[in-house]
Design an enzyme around this catalytic site. Structure first.
Site, PDB file in Angstrom:
ATOM      1  N   THR A 149       0.875  -1.193   0.000  1.00 17.60           N
ATOM      2  CA  THR A 149       0.000   0.000   0.000  1.00 17.60           C
ATOM      3  C   THR A 149       0.905   1.235   0.000  1.00 17.60           C
ATOM      4  O   THR A 149       1.296   1.703  -1.062  1.00 17.60           O
ATOM      5  CB  THR A 149      -0.963   0.013   1.211  1.00 17.60           C
ATOM      6  OG1 THR A 149      -0.218  -0.090   2.418  1.00 17.60           O
ATOM      7  CG2 THR A 149      -1.956  -1.126   1.119  1.00 17.60           C
ATOM      8  N   LYS A 175       4.242  -7.095   4.173  1.00 22.22           N
ATOM      9  CA  LYS A 175       3.688  -5.800   3.795  1.00 22.22           C
ATOM     10  C   LYS A 175       3.524  -5.007   5.083  1.00 22.22           C
ATOM     11  O   LYS A 175       2.926  -5.505   6.041  1.00 22.22           O
ATOM     12  CB  LYS A 175       2.334  -6.017   3.116  1.00 22.22           C
ATOM     13  CG  LYS A 175       1.535  -4.760   2.838  1.00 22.22           C
ATOM     14  CD  LYS A 175       0.538  -4.473   3.914  1.00 22.22           C
ATOM     15  CE  LYS A 175       0.002  -3.053   3.783  1.00 22.22           C
ATOM     16  NZ  LYS A 175       1.036  -2.022   3.919  1.00 22.22           N
ATOM     17  N   THR A 186       2.374  -7.714  12.715  1.00 23.26           N
ATOM     18  CA  THR A 186       2.380  -6.629  11.727  1.00 23.26           C
ATOM     19  C   THR A 186       1.352  -6.893  10.638  1.00 23.26           C
ATOM     20  O   THR A 186       0.570  -7.816  10.722  1.00 23.26           O
ATOM     21  CB  THR A 186       3.768  -6.325  11.125  1.00 23.26           C
ATOM     22  OG1 THR A 186       3.670  -5.084  10.424  1.00 23.26           O
ATOM     23  CG2 THR A 186       4.218  -7.393  10.164  1.00 23.26           C
TER      24      THR A 186
END
Lengths: 399, 399
Positions: A149, A175, A186
């Site tokens: 992202t 990511k 995460t």
């Protein structure tokens, strides 16, 4: 014994990543990881009360300890989307099962992006055939890219080594970028390995390895609705099976930790707006949880993080953040170091040379050490600074 | 019954503020508040483990419940300065006692500025005579200005009203800007009143009033080493004495809350880099502490604060922060409102009109309401957004 390889592939794993227009442009936004045979699987999930639809589905499916594919989209978190969100995620899973000709409950799902947005299922379904047909043994980077992202670069780590008399491979992708906190794994982390390993042993070492790596980082102290870490082990290396309480299982765990450590540090370095990598070691604590609480209090202090960004040697903010953490301390025993330079001890600043200290603050990596002098437990947290770009990225994220 | 007055003075109180060069320029940096007779006194202090020297001294002196003067410097926090810092603060106190010809233990001290810096006692001593000679009955604004650091404007609130058959005055001044958190009394807050009040009653209502006002605000979630709130009541109004469990004590407490509420909101509005004033009300909780924990989790989320700064209607971040707070919730009962607009209920986004929502996010004041649907307890926190200027101010603070 371990080294990095340029060729990113794991025996028995295929992958792919394509654009189906979820992000609105031509950026890759749909990724797939596929094991040619069903694999042992273990996972950790966010502790957020408002878990995204894919997380709720994965939590059910992981219970049987087997999986064969992970499909992930970026551009939409499919969180805060209620029953409709669950139906949407199940539709994606059904469409993929049909294409792959595997049981639907062997499919795990991941989503990342804006919370509260409806998943564009039709776009995903329309791209499914292309996604599956393009699966290949060097597609891991594409799969990783499709889940980015605000990440600036893809995060991949790979290790090969002899375990149980055979060479095994462990490859992880992650990511990250923002919303990272302790007590979870995460945003999205997937690990592929061809090691042959017992289910319980896999589950145990994966939890231990995540705890030692991803659970020691923080970017902004926020915990997301989608955080997921999954490991798939397809056993194709044909090594002597790894089971609990074996020396060779330790070797596997060490390799797994190396992969996850590299990934977790990449995630911090690519934290939103990050310009510095900062380690905060709290030692001499009575308990590990005290040390952890203090380290996170410092790591998540906006005043500390902005001082690092500005290379402003304002070390008093570390003391203030430590004192605000609420852990028990004998304050006359506390000392504070930046690198090897002691700046504070016996309740007093050490008249540190501010120019020397500024040079330490100006570096890309800063090592902070707090010694509590009250015990033998420690904890180290890795974090980034708080910059103009963090504000810029996050002030304009959803629009 | 109550209104604001332009003339800032309280019967029996003199004040002054001058520059003695602590900040290095001509800005006022030494302030004094003085009651012509010894006053009843009560105070609250930071819960930080590393309390500044003036805080440690005040905590001892306040025990007898009487004080006559408060001297405050900006530009140096005299924190993390050890025994030398204590000696420095005592030297200031001794010099002032000599000038004022009062007992030293009737003097309270305050410091604000960089942590770890030695107090420039000689500069303060050199200015002491001028500071005392300049005491006057309209010097409160000068005293306030002398304690400003990154504050953009002085914060003063005053109320007059009939209590116990006489007109009494309550005037408060506050220094804020950054490092503000629950469980304490923000950086420096001093209240002067001529009300005649019993010591125990004063202590009780002051704690209640601070809890209802300054303990509901947050700028960056950081708790400083110096936070202090003090009230002095000299009794010169000659009202019927205020004691516990009286209706007229309630009237006094209401006035005190009005003063502190105005000050605490000023502090949020003048938070470092603040461009917006945000209220976060969590209602329908099983306990007040749950509601408070949830409200602060939202208020202190950098992702929420940057979305407000950018007027990005990314409401999902409020849900994520709420879910990360860890309080018990029945998530299907949770709903989220901005102003009157419901954006989330029954685990699902309400397809809010994003343009209308953006208009709400663009306002100077944003009211967030979370309804948990699980009880009848609530808590409201006031906070500011996280802007480029917050980073700028704090990246360059000490240098």
């Amino acid at each position: 014994m371990t080294k990095k390889f340029n060729k990113i592939s794991v025996p028995g794993f295929l992958a792919n990543g394509i654009s189906v227009g979820i992000k609105g442009g031509t950026a890759k936004d749909l990724g797939l990881i596929y094991s040619t045979i069903p694999a042992k699987a273990a996972a950790l999930f966010t502790k957020n009360t408002f878990k995204a639809a894919p997380v709720l589905i994965d939590m059910e499916r992981i219970k049987k300890g087997m999986a064969q594919a992970i499909i992930t989209n970026s551009g939409c978190a499919n969180a805060a989307t209620g029953k409709e969100g669950l139906q949407d995620a199940l539709a994606v899973s059904a469409a993929l099962a049909k294409q792959l000709k595997i049981k639907e409950d062997l499919i795990l799902l991941g989503s990342t992006g804006v919370i509260g947005k409806k998943l564009p299922v039709k776009k995903i379904e329309a791209g499914m055939s292309k996604l599956v047909k393009g699966l290949n043994d060097s597609g891991i980077e594409d799969a990783e890219t499709a889940m980015m992202t605000t990440d600036k670069y893809p995060k991949i780590a790979i290790r090969k080594g002899i375990v149980g008399a055979k060479e095994i491979t462990i490859c992880g992708i992650a990511k990250g970028a923002g919303m990272m906190e302790p007590n979870m794994a995460t945003l999205l982390t997937y690990v592929m390995t061809d090691a042959l390993i017992d289910s319980k042993a896999l589950n145990t070492v994966f939890h231990q390895a995540i705890d030692a790596t991803f659970n020691t980082i923080s970017v902004d102290g926020c915990m997301s609705t989608n955080d997921t870490a999954i490991v798939l082990a397809n056993g194709l290396a044909g090594n002597n099976p790894l089971e609990r309480a074996q020396a060779r299982l330790q070797r596997f765990r060490d390799m797994l930790c190396e992969v996850l450590n590299e990934l977790s540090h990449s995630v911090v370095k690519d934290g939103e707006g990050a310009t510095k990598f900062i380690s905060i070691l709290v030692e001499g604590a009575k308990s590990r949880s005290d040390a952890r609480r203090a380290a996170y209090a410092i790591a998540n202090s906006n005043l500390v993080k902005t001082a690092f960004f500005g290379a402003d040697p304002n070390w008093g903010r570390v003391i203030a953040a430590l004192g605000a953490s609420g852990i028990p301390m004998e304050k006359e025993r506390v000392s504070l170091f930046f690198g090897d330079m002691m700046v504070y001890a016996q309740e007093t600043g050490m008249n540190a040379n501010l120019n020397d200290l500024r040079k330490i603050f100006q570096k890309d990596r800063i090592d902070v050490r707090v010694s509590l002098g009250g015990g033998d437990k420690s904890y180290c947290v890795y974090t980034s600074d708080l910059s103009h770009d963090y504000v810029k990225i996050n002030a304009e994220y959803s629009t």
